[in-house]
Design a protein around this motif. Sequence first.
Motif, PDB file in Angstrom:
ATOM      1  N   SER A  91       7.673   0.665  69.909  1.00 15.52           N
ATOM      2  CA  SER A  91       7.915   1.836  69.062  1.00 15.52           C
ATOM      3  C   SER A  91       7.190   1.656  67.736  1.00 15.52           C
ATOM      4  N   ILE A  92       6.938   2.784  67.077  1.00 17.56           N
ATOM      5  CA  ILE A  92       6.379   2.758  65.728  1.00 17.56           C
ATOM      6  C   ILE A  92       7.360   3.504  64.828  1.00 17.56           C
ATOM      7  N   GLY A  93       7.397   3.110  63.557  1.00 16.93           N
ATOM      8  CA  GLY A  93       8.318   3.755  62.638  1.00 16.93           C
ATOM      9  C   GLY A  93       7.729   3.831  61.243  1.00 16.93           C
ATOM     10  N   VAL A  94       8.181   4.821  60.479  1.00 17.69           N
ATOM     11  CA  VAL A  94       7.718   4.981  59.099  1.00 17.69           C
ATOM     12  C   VAL A  94       8.871   5.510  58.262  1.00 17.69           C
ATOM     13  N   GLY A  95       8.898   5.091  56.997  1.00 18.09           N
ATOM     14  CA  GLY A  95       9.946   5.565  56.106  1.00 18.09           C
ATOM     15  C   GLY A  95       9.801   4.995  54.718  1.00 18.09           C
ATOM     16  N   PRO A  96      10.704   5.411  53.837  1.00 20.32           N
ATOM     17  CA  PRO A  96      10.667   4.928  52.455  1.00 20.32           C
ATOM     18  C   PRO A  96      11.116   3.475  52.368  1.00 20.32           C
ATOM     19  N   SER A  97      10.798   2.851  51.250  1.00 16.42           N
ATOM     20  CA  SER A  97      11.181   1.480  50.981  1.00 16.42           C
ATOM     21  C   SER A  97      11.763   1.415  49.571  1.00 16.42           C
ATOM     22  N   LEU A  98      12.951   0.855  49.452  1.00 20.83           N
ATOM     23  CA  LEU A  98      13.593   0.648  48.156  1.00 20.83           C
ATOM     24  C   LEU A  98      13.906  -0.833  48.030  1.00 20.83           C
ATOM     25  N   ALA A  99      13.657  -1.412  46.842  1.00 17.87           N
ATOM     26  CA  ALA A  99      13.815  -2.854  46.713  1.00 17.87           C
ATOM     27  C   ALA A  99      14.277  -3.255  45.317  1.00 17.87           C
ATOM     28  N   LEU A 100      14.915  -4.408  45.262  1.00 12.08           N
ATOM     29  CA  LEU A 100      15.211  -5.097  44.023  1.00 12.08           C
ATOM     30  C   LEU A 100      14.401  -6.383  44.043  1.00 12.08           C
ATOM     31  N   LEU A 101      13.673  -6.655  42.965  1.00 11.38           N
ATOM     32  CA  LEU A 101      12.815  -7.822  42.903  1.00 11.38           C
ATOM     33  C   LEU A 101      13.171  -8.664  41.684  1.00 11.38           C
ATOM     34  N   GLN A 102      13.169  -9.967  41.866  1.00  8.82           N
ATOM     35  CA  GLN A 102      13.258 -10.889  40.751  1.00  8.82           C
ATOM     36  C   GLN A 102      11.897 -11.569  40.684  1.00  8.82           C
ATOM     37  N   VAL A 103      11.183 -11.334  39.581  1.00  7.06           N
ATOM     38  CA  VAL A 103       9.804 -11.801  39.451  1.00  7.06           C
ATOM     39  C   VAL A 103       9.705 -12.802  38.313  1.00  7.06           C
ATOM     40  N   ASP A 104       9.141 -13.971  38.607  1.00  6.27           N
ATOM     41  CA  ASP A 104       8.878 -14.986  37.590  1.00  6.27           C
ATOM     42  C   ASP A 104       7.402 -15.335  37.690  1.00  6.27           C
TER      43      ASP A 104
END
Length: 185
Positions: free
Chosen positions: A116-129
């Motif tokens: 199968s193939i799928g597509v959609g939005p992406s929401l994220a929380l990132l901790q960047v150092d």
Amino acid sequence: MNFRNLLTAAAGALLLSTAVSAQAEGWRFAPVFTDTDFRLEPTLALTLGAVRPNDGDDDSLGAFGLEANFNCGLLQSPDNRIRSHLAISRIDDDGVEVTTLELSPRYTVPVSAAVSIGVGPSLALLQVDGGKRDEDLFGYGVAAGLNYRAGSLYAGADLRYQETTEDHHVDFANWALTAKIGVNF
């Protein structure tokens, strides 16, 4: 209109159209609570990827992590084609440390009995150092994936673009290509 605004508008339109479509016959809201026949059909996979930040040199950073994907229990199409992907990943490469928690609900389309193939939005929380500062950022974007399921075997690949907020001159907008291998339950 720059790419960020276009991406934001597209994600907003997708969410709005999904909400409107949910009113159509056969769509279910919160089936995990209201439909006794609903099944999560979870998958757990290890991930390995290459992440290419927009503001950096041309080198990709190595990422590894864990992903769980399952039939979406919040909003579901009549044919059970919405799967949620919840992933945690880590980058520790060239003095850059990033931990990401990402949610990506995707509308999937079967290509064959196992693919199968799928597509959609992406929401994220990132901790960047990045060495200078340690910041918490919000990420948003779009993801597309190819999935293979055969019995208990799961394999997949994702391509994702993600914009992030900026805090104290730290951001982490990036492209990512991820391979996945795991188990269907």
